[in-house]
Every structure is written in C-alpha cells, then in structure tokens.
Design a protein around this motif. Structure first.
Motif, PDB file in Angstrom:
ATOM      1  N   LEU A  88      60.281  15.584  17.429  1.00 37.76           N
ATOM      2  CA  LEU A  88      61.201  14.990  18.395  1.00 37.76           C
ATOM      3  C   LEU A  88      61.805  16.048  19.310  1.00 37.76           C
ATOM      4  CD1 LEU A  88      63.050  12.364  16.164  1.00 37.76           C
ATOM      5  CD2 LEU A  88      61.441  11.909  18.031  1.00 37.76           C
ATOM      6  N   ILE A  89      62.124  17.210  18.765  1.00 39.27           N
ATOM      7  CA  ILE A  89      62.676  18.301  19.583  1.00 39.27           C
ATOM      8  C   ILE A  89      61.666  18.714  20.659  1.00 39.27           C
ATOM      9  CG2 ILE A  89      63.403  20.714  19.566  1.00 39.27           C
ATOM     10  CD1 ILE A  89      64.594  20.224  16.799  1.00 39.27           C
ATOM     11  N   ALA A  90      60.409  18.876  20.251  1.00 37.29           N
ATOM     12  CA  ALA A  90      59.379  19.283  21.203  1.00 37.29           C
ATOM     13  C   ALA A  90      59.180  18.229  22.288  1.00 37.29           C
ATOM     14  CB  ALA A  90      58.067  19.558  20.468  1.00 37.29           C
ATOM     15  N   LEU A  91      59.164  16.968  21.891  1.00 35.74           N
ATOM     16  CA  LEU A  91      58.995  15.891  22.879  1.00 35.74           C
ATOM     17  C   LEU A  91      60.204  15.812  23.805  1.00 35.74           C
ATOM     18  CD1 LEU A  91      57.471  13.059  20.661  1.00 35.74           C
ATOM     19  CD2 LEU A  91      56.295  14.415  22.420  1.00 35.74           C
ATOM     20  N   ARG A  92      61.371  16.055  23.267  1.00 39.04           N
ATOM     21  CA  ARG A  92      62.594  15.980  24.064  1.00 39.04           C
ATOM     22  C   ARG A  92      62.633  17.069  25.131  1.00 39.04           C
ATOM     23  NH1 ARG A  92      66.675  12.578  25.693  1.00 39.04           N
ATOM     24  NH2 ARG A  92      68.594  13.763  26.064  1.00 39.04           N
ATOM     25  N   THR A  93      62.252  18.281  24.749  1.00 42.92           N
ATOM     26  CA  THR A  93      62.321  19.404  25.685  1.00 42.92           C
ATOM     27  C   THR A  93      61.060  19.542  26.529  1.00 42.92           C
ATOM     28  OG1 THR A  93      61.434  20.999  24.084  1.00 42.92           O
ATOM     29  CG2 THR A  93      63.825  20.653  24.086  1.00 42.92           C
ATOM     30  N   GLY A  94      59.951  18.980  26.045  1.00 44.55           N
ATOM     31  CA  GLY A  94      58.690  19.111  26.760  1.00 44.55           C
ATOM     32  C   GLY A  94      58.061  20.483  26.625  1.00 44.55           C
ATOM     33  N   ARG A  95      58.504  21.251  25.638  1.00 51.26           N
ATOM     34  CA  ARG A  95      58.014  22.621  25.433  1.00 51.26           C
ATOM     35  C   ARG A  95      57.389  22.719  24.056  1.00 51.26           C
ATOM     36  NH1 ARG A  95      60.571  27.686  23.826  1.00 51.26           N
ATOM     37  NH2 ARG A  95      59.632  29.443  24.961  1.00 51.26           N
ATOM     38  N   ALA A  96      56.117  23.074  23.999  1.00 48.17           N
ATOM     39  CA  ALA A  96      55.392  23.094  22.728  1.00 48.17           C
ATOM     40  C   ALA A  96      56.010  24.063  21.724  1.00 48.17           C
ATOM     41  CB  ALA A  96      53.930  23.440  22.973  1.00 48.17           C
ATOM     42  N   ALA A  97      56.496  25.191  22.204  1.00 50.08           N
ATOM     43  CA  ALA A  97      57.071  26.186  21.294  1.00 50.08           C
ATOM     44  C   ALA A  97      58.301  25.652  20.579  1.00 50.08           C
ATOM     45  CB  ALA A  97      57.429  27.462  22.057  1.00 50.08           C
ATOM     46  N   ASP A  98      58.948  24.625  21.143  1.00 51.62           N
ATOM     47  CA  ASP A  98      60.143  24.076  20.522  1.00 51.62           C
ATOM     48  C   ASP A  98      59.833  23.305  19.240  1.00 51.62           C
ATOM     49  OD1 ASP A  98      61.905  25.171  22.270  1.00 51.62           O
ATOM     50  OD2 ASP A  98      62.062  23.414  23.565  1.00 51.62           O
ATOM     51  N   PHE A  99      58.560  23.040  18.976  1.00 54.91           N
ATOM     52  CA  PHE A  99      58.192  22.454  17.688  1.00 54.91           C
ATOM     53  C   PHE A  99      58.598  23.387  16.554  1.00 54.91           C
ATOM     54  CE2 PHE A  99      55.277  21.769  14.133  1.00 54.91           C
ATOM     55  CZ  PHE A  99      55.372  20.392  13.956  1.00 54.91           C
ATOM     56  N   PHE A 100      58.716  24.687  16.850  1.00 58.92           N
ATOM     57  CA  PHE A 100      59.039  25.691  15.834  1.00 58.92           C
ATOM     58  C   PHE A 100      60.507  26.092  15.862  1.00 58.92           C
ATOM     59  CE2 PHE A 100      54.647  25.968  17.076  1.00 58.92           C
ATOM     60  CZ  PHE A 100      53.976  25.994  15.868  1.00 58.92           C
ATOM     61  N   LEU A 101      61.303  25.456  16.732  1.00 66.23           N
ATOM     62  CA  LEU A 101      62.712  25.829  16.843  1.00 66.23           C
ATOM     63  C   LEU A 101      63.474  25.537  15.555  1.00 66.23           C
ATOM     64  CD1 LEU A 101      65.110  26.825  18.493  1.00 66.23           C
ATOM     65  CD2 LEU A 101      65.374  24.499  19.394  1.00 66.23           C
ATOM     66  N   LEU A 102      63.227  24.385  14.952  1.00 63.85           N
ATOM     67  CA  LEU A 102      63.919  24.036  13.709  1.00 63.85           C
ATOM     68  C   LEU A 102      63.617  25.044  12.616  1.00 63.85           C
ATOM     69  CD1 LEU A 102      65.695  21.973  12.217  1.00 63.85           C
ATOM     70  CD2 LEU A 102      63.598  20.737  11.611  1.00 63.85           C
ATOM     71  N   GLN A 103      62.373  25.485  12.529  1.00 63.63           N
ATOM     72  CA  GLN A 103      61.983  26.478  11.528  1.00 63.63           C
ATOM     73  C   GLN A 103      62.704  27.795  11.772  1.00 63.63           C
ATOM     74  OE1 GLN A 103      60.171  26.043   8.901  1.00 63.63           O
ATOM     75  NE2 GLN A 103      59.940  28.145   8.195  1.00 63.63           N
ATOM     76  N   LEU A 104      62.800  28.190  13.031  1.00 63.97           N
ATOM     77  CA  LEU A 104      63.482  29.438  13.364  1.00 63.97           C
ATOM     78  C   LEU A 104      64.953  29.364  12.963  1.00 63.97           C
ATOM     79  CD1 LEU A 104      63.085  31.311  16.762  1.00 63.97           C
ATOM     80  CD2 LEU A 104      65.240  31.260  15.537  1.00 63.97           C
ATOM     81  N   LEU A 105      65.606  28.265  13.319  1.00 64.57           N
ATOM     82  CA  LEU A 105      67.031  28.115  13.001  1.00 64.57           C
ATOM     83  C   LEU A 105      67.271  28.030  11.496  1.00 64.57           C
ATOM     84  CD1 LEU A 105      68.096  25.561  15.772  1.00 64.57           C
ATOM     85  CD2 LEU A 105      68.491  28.032  15.719  1.00 64.57           C
ATOM     86  N   SER A 106      66.379  27.347  10.781  1.00 66.23           N
ATOM     87  CA  SER A 106      66.552  27.222   9.331  1.00 66.23           C
ATOM     88  C   SER A 106      66.399  28.568   8.637  1.00 66.23           C
ATOM     89  CB  SER A 106      65.559  26.203   8.760  1.00 66.23           C
ATOM     90  OG  SER A 106      64.233  26.687   8.853  1.00 66.23           O
ATOM     91  N   ASN A 107      65.518  29.412   9.145  1.00 70.39           N
ATOM     92  CA  ASN A 107      65.367  30.745   8.559  1.00 70.39           C
ATOM     93  C   ASN A 107      66.575  31.618   8.847  1.00 70.39           C
ATOM     94  OD1 ASN A 107      62.586  31.496   7.233  1.00 70.39           O
ATOM     95  ND2 ASN A 107      62.092  30.078   8.875  1.00 70.39           N
TER      96      ASN A 107
END
Length: 236
Positions: A88-107
């Motif tokens: 949903l984050i990636a679809l919302r922003t339209g940026r493929a790299a944002d699919f990994f944003l949740l993983q980055l923040l969780s780490n």
C-alpha cells in the motif's frame, strides 16, 4: 526468532540459540515476498501493480504454508499484514523503492529497542530466550545470565544497525533490485550468523561451572540445595 519452547537437545550435542529459537526458517520465508515484488516489477516493465500483485500473492501463499506447518496464527497474520502495508505504501507514493520503506523503519526501530533494552538491563535476547524456556523473568535474578544476555544482545543490535546502514543509501537512490539483494543477503544469512555469534558470546560470558541457560542461578538458589530447574528446594 520464535518464542516457542524447545525440547532438550539430543544427548552428546551442546545446545545452541538456534536450537532454542529456530529463527532461520522464518527469516527465509520473509525474503520471498520482496523477491516476488522485484520479479513482478521487472517482468511487468517496472509496473508497480505487477510487483505488488506478485508480492501479495506470494505473501498469502507463505502465510498458508506457515499455517499448515503449525506456526502461530498471530505471527502468520503479522507477516502477511507487513507485506500488505508495504504494498500500500508503494502504491500510495508511486515509488517502487517505497515497498522497502517499512522494512527500513522497522530495522531502525529494532536497533533502538535492542540498545535501550540493554541499557535498562532488560536485554531482549534474555527476554526472548526466557519466554521460549518458560522462565518469565527468573533469568534476570542471575547476575551472570543478565550480563551474558546483555553482551549477546549487542550482536543483534549490530545486525539491525548494519541493515539500516546498507538499506538507507539504496533506498534513497531508488535501487529496487539492489534492495532485494540486500534484503536477502541481510536476512536469513545474517540471522544465522547472529544466532551463532551471540551464542558464542553468551556461552563465553558465563562463568565456569554455570549450569546454562535453562537453569538460572538465583541468589536464593545459591543459599541452599536446588532441583534440576534451578529452583531452591525445601526441606521437611
């Protein structure tokens, strides 16, 4: 890492954190949706919908497989929810790299949580192992175990810091394929390494003659005889 209590190891083989926690299998499962996202994204001509669809389908398949092999439903649902939120984050922003944003923040959050737990003298490695062994907080009353778990927890803190250090520049550069490669390389191989290294650290931090993780030596137990669980026995 899991919180499921484990049985005693086979005779003649020393017990390890991998035996107690069994964290590698779940880490392997966690890499499949990101890989599916990248494959779908590339095969779809860098289409977000193709990548997201592949990731969600793969995440659902992994969830069903985990349920069939007996994993806890809550843990399975949390894993599937994480994939859906990342999509949903990636679809919302339209940026493929944002699919990994949740993983980055969780780490980043995990690195902070592990470091703070050590400072507060509630090292998360001890918490996780204590839950797995059904000890609750009894391990904290053993000064040697508390110190050993604190040192071992720094190993796990370092793994999260390493992931953040690698993920941030790749994320900022929009390097989707590189993010997937980093995610795979820094998930199950890193978990396996952390299990091995933290076990060595914990074992070497315990004094000679200590009965081990399953048997905390509490001050009360040191004052009198104890049973095999490390609890003081009473005399008639």
């Amino acid at each position: 890492m899991t919180g499921t209590p484990q049985q005693e190891p086979p005779a003649g083989r020393p017990e390890s954190l991998a035996d107690l926690l069994g964290g590698r299998r779940g880490a392997v499962d966690a890499t499949l949706p990101p890989v599916a996202f990248a494959v779908g994204w590339l095969l779809g001509g860098e289409s977000l919908w193709a990548g997201v669809g592949a990731a969600v389908v793969t995440g659902a398949a992994v969830a069903l497989w985990r349920l069939r092999r007996g994993d806890r439903p809550r843990s399975v649902l949390v894993g599937l929810l994480a994939v859906c939120v990342a999509a949903l984050i990636a679809l919302r922003t339209g940026r493929a790299a944002d699919f990994f944003l949740l993983q980055l923040l969780s780490n980043a959050a995990s690195a902070l949580a592990w470091a703070v737990s050590i400072v507060l003298r509630w090292p998360l490695l001890g918490v996780v192992v204590g839950v797995a062994l059904g000890q609750r907080g009894r391990w904290r009353r053993d000064p040697a175990l508390l110190r050993a778990y604190g040192r071992g927890s720094w190993v796990w803190t370092a793994t999260y810091v390493l992931r953040v250090a690698v993920f941030v520049p790749l994320y900022l550069g929009g390097q989707v394929v590189a993010l997937v490669v980093a995610r795979v390389a820094l998930t199950w191989p890193l978990v396996a390494a952390a299990l091995a290294v933290s076990w060595v650290v914990v074992r070497r931090s315990l004094p000679a003659g200590h009965p081990g993780l399953r048997h905390p030596v509490t001050p009360a137990a040191q004052d009198g005889p104890s049973d095999v669980t490390g609890r003081p026995t009473t005399r008639a």
